[in-house]
Design an enzyme around this catalytic site. Structure first.
Site, short mmCIF file in Angstrom:
data_model
loop_
_atom_site.label_atom_id
_atom_site.label_comp_id
_atom_site.label_asym_id
_atom_site.label_seq_id
_atom_site.Cartn_x
_atom_site.Cartn_y
_atom_site.Cartn_z
N GLY A 34 116.97 19.10 55.79
CA GLY A 34 117.41 20.06 56.98
C GLY A 34 118.79 20.08 57.14
O GLY A 34 119.27 21.28 57.48
N ARG A 70 115.53 1.67 57.45
CA ARG A 70 116.80 2.48 57.65
C ARG A 70 118.10 1.58 58.48
O ARG A 70 119.17 2.15 58.37
CB ARG A 70 116.59 3.51 58.69
CG ARG A 70 115.56 4.81 58.20
CD ARG A 70 115.85 5.81 58.56
NE ARG A 70 116.30 6.22 60.08
CZ ARG A 70 115.58 6.87 60.87
NH1 ARG A 70 114.42 7.80 60.27
NH2 ARG A 70 115.94 7.24 62.06
N GLU A 120 104.11 6.46 53.86
CA GLU A 120 103.43 7.13 54.91
C GLU A 120 102.83 8.47 54.66
O GLU A 120 102.11 8.96 55.41
CB GLU A 120 104.68 7.25 55.88
CG GLU A 120 105.80 8.04 55.34
CD GLU A 120 107.08 8.20 56.57
OE1 GLU A 120 106.86 7.61 57.55
OE2 GLU A 120 108.01 9.02 56.49
N ASP A 161 114.77 8.74 51.67
CA ASP A 161 113.52 9.04 51.01
C ASP A 161 113.86 9.47 49.40
O ASP A 161 112.93 9.71 48.82
CB ASP A 161 113.10 10.30 51.52
CG ASP A 161 112.73 10.18 53.25
OD1 ASP A 161 112.67 8.94 53.52
OD2 ASP A 161 112.85 11.10 53.91
O1 F6P Z 1 113.61 10.93 56.41
C1 F6P Z 1 114.05 9.74 56.79
C2 F6P Z 1 112.82 9.17 57.46
O2 F6P Z 1 113.16 7.75 58.00
C3 F6P Z 1 111.66 9.51 56.84
O3 F6P Z 1 111.07 8.54 55.93
C4 F6P Z 1 110.71 9.40 58.11
O4 F6P Z 1 109.39 10.04 57.95
C5 F6P Z 1 111.33 9.99 59.17
O5 F6P Z 1 112.79 9.91 58.85
C6 F6P Z 1 111.21 9.34 60.61
O6 F6P Z 1 111.94 10.05 61.57
P1 F6P Z 1 112.08 9.31 62.91
O7 F6P Z 1 113.23 8.33 63.02
O8 F6P Z 1 112.42 10.64 63.74
O9 F6P Z 1 110.69 8.80 63.45
#
Ligand code: F6P
Length: 370
Positions: free
Chosen positions: A128, A297, A246, A151
């Site tokens: 994005g 993360r 997921e 990812d």
């Molecule tokens: O793109 C990184 C990521 O951690 C994906 O693996 C996950 O689907 C998404 O971001 C989750 O986003 P948020 O923190 O907005 O819930």
């Protein structure tokens, strides 16, 4: 702004979900820019520091002096903050009737770059954020992208930083779950992030000795997974570990979406619970689910991710110094090369079903539910 005036003030921002290694990129960009005599300024929260500076008591821009970026290489998160809902091309604006309308605020960003005398941008982000960076490059902004995502779903780079940390942590969790699964003779279902790609699930599942791995690229049939588990129990191995991405979905079934909101990507999550429930019913063995979610993360980047992030940051500044723009730095071992931003964001990098890790997993007896 399309001119090639010398760079004096360089901006950097981090967009989308955070990933371990962002601070290492910020430090590398700030330090190497300064060595070239450039001032480096961080935009807070993606582009919000420029769009809504009034929201920031200390200003929407952070001057990244050597002191400011000292001692941050090993830290997770991002010094600058980030957002996955501040796309300036589709900015969500609340309306008087309570609804939200998306508006294009890109010209305000370009005006802010002029106002703040910012000559170029290093945009650190996933698909994005890099698409946004590409749109700004098309509008004449000098911009170099740095690929980031746990990812690992970006084309044109062999790997993104953040991925190794996420896989390492997920693997450690799988190791820990083995003993409790065995003690209770349970099926442990572990849901991992990765959005529409199965890289985290595949790599952690193989490294962490899962019995089944369910990935978005290969819709699953739980009867097949259950048969594998039943066979395992028959052989005296009275527990099983199942890793579910997921974004995994059953054959002729749908994705499990946790939430949809205007101005942001759909949020995935919840498939692990469904899989655990159904496997318990199909096998008669107790099942539990663990959702690793945002734990993947957080934390300290691995040395691999730190090094990659530092290399990407230095390469982004090098690219700008060489006059490049509209490109992304990409790992192409042993080197880091520059690729057009458009190529990097054209399509998602999925797990090829015939890749070596898939073959290895199958040869090790891991089920994909297919
Ligand atoms: O793109 C990184 C990521 O951690 C994906 O693996 C996950 O689907 C998404 O971001 C989750 O986003 P948020 O923190 O907005 O819930």
């Amino acid at each position: 702004m399309g001119d090639q005036r010398p760079i004096r003030r360089l901006a950097i921002n981090t967009g989308g979900g955070d990933a371990p290694g962002l601070n290492a990129v910020i430090r590398a960009v700030a330090v190497t820019a300064r060595k070239r005599g450039w001032e480096c300024l961080g935009i807070r929260d993606g582009y919000n520091g420029l769009l809504t500076p009034q929201d920031y008591p200390e200003g929407g821009l952070m001057t990244l002096t050597p002191e400011r970026v000292r001692g941050i290489t090993h830290l997770g998160g991002t010094l600058l903050g980030t957002t996955n809902r501040g796309n300036p091309l589709h900015y969500p604006m609340p309306q008087p009737d309570g609804s939200t309308r998306e508006v294009d605020r890109s010209d305000e960003i370009l005006a802010a770059f002029e106002r703040e005398r910012l000559d170029a941008l290093v945009a650190v982000g996933g698909d994005g954020s890099l698409s946004i960076a590409g749109a700004f490059a098309d509008k004449g902004l000098r911009v170099v992208g740095v690929p980031k995502t746990i990812d690992n779903d970006l084309e044109e780079t062999v790997i993104t930083f953040g991925f190794d940390t996420a896989v390492s942590f997920a693997t450690e969790c799988l190791d820990r779950l083995h003993s409790t699964a065995e003690a209770h003779r349970r099926i442990m279902v572990v849901e991992v992030m990765g959005r529409y790609a199965g890289w985290i699930a595949l790599n952690a599942g193989v490294a962490g000795t899962a019995d089944a791995i369910l990935i978005p690229e290969l819709p699953y049939d739980l009867h097949k997974v259950a048969a594998c588990i039943a066979d395992r129990y028959r052989r005296g191995r009275n527990f099983a570990i199942v890793v579910v991405a997921e974004g995994a979905r059953p054959v002729s079934g749908a994705l499990t979406v946790a939430a949809r909101e205007p101005g942001r990507a759909e949020r995935l999550g919840g498939v692990g619970e469904k899989v655990a429930h159904e496997l318990q019913a199909l096998t008669g063995h107790e099942a539990r689910v663990v959702v690793l979610g945002h734990l993947l993360r957080g934390g300290t980047p691995t040395s691999f991710d730190r090094l990659l992030a530092l290399r990407f940051g230095a390469a982004a500044v090098r690219a700008l110094a060489e006059g490049a723009s509209g490109v992304m730095v990409a790992l192409d071992p042993p080197t880091v090369r520059y690729v057009p931003l458009a190529d990097a964001t054209r399509r998602m990098k999925s797990v090829p079903l015939d890749c070596d890790s898939m073959l290895t997993a199958r040869e090790l007896g891991i089920s994909f539910g297919d």
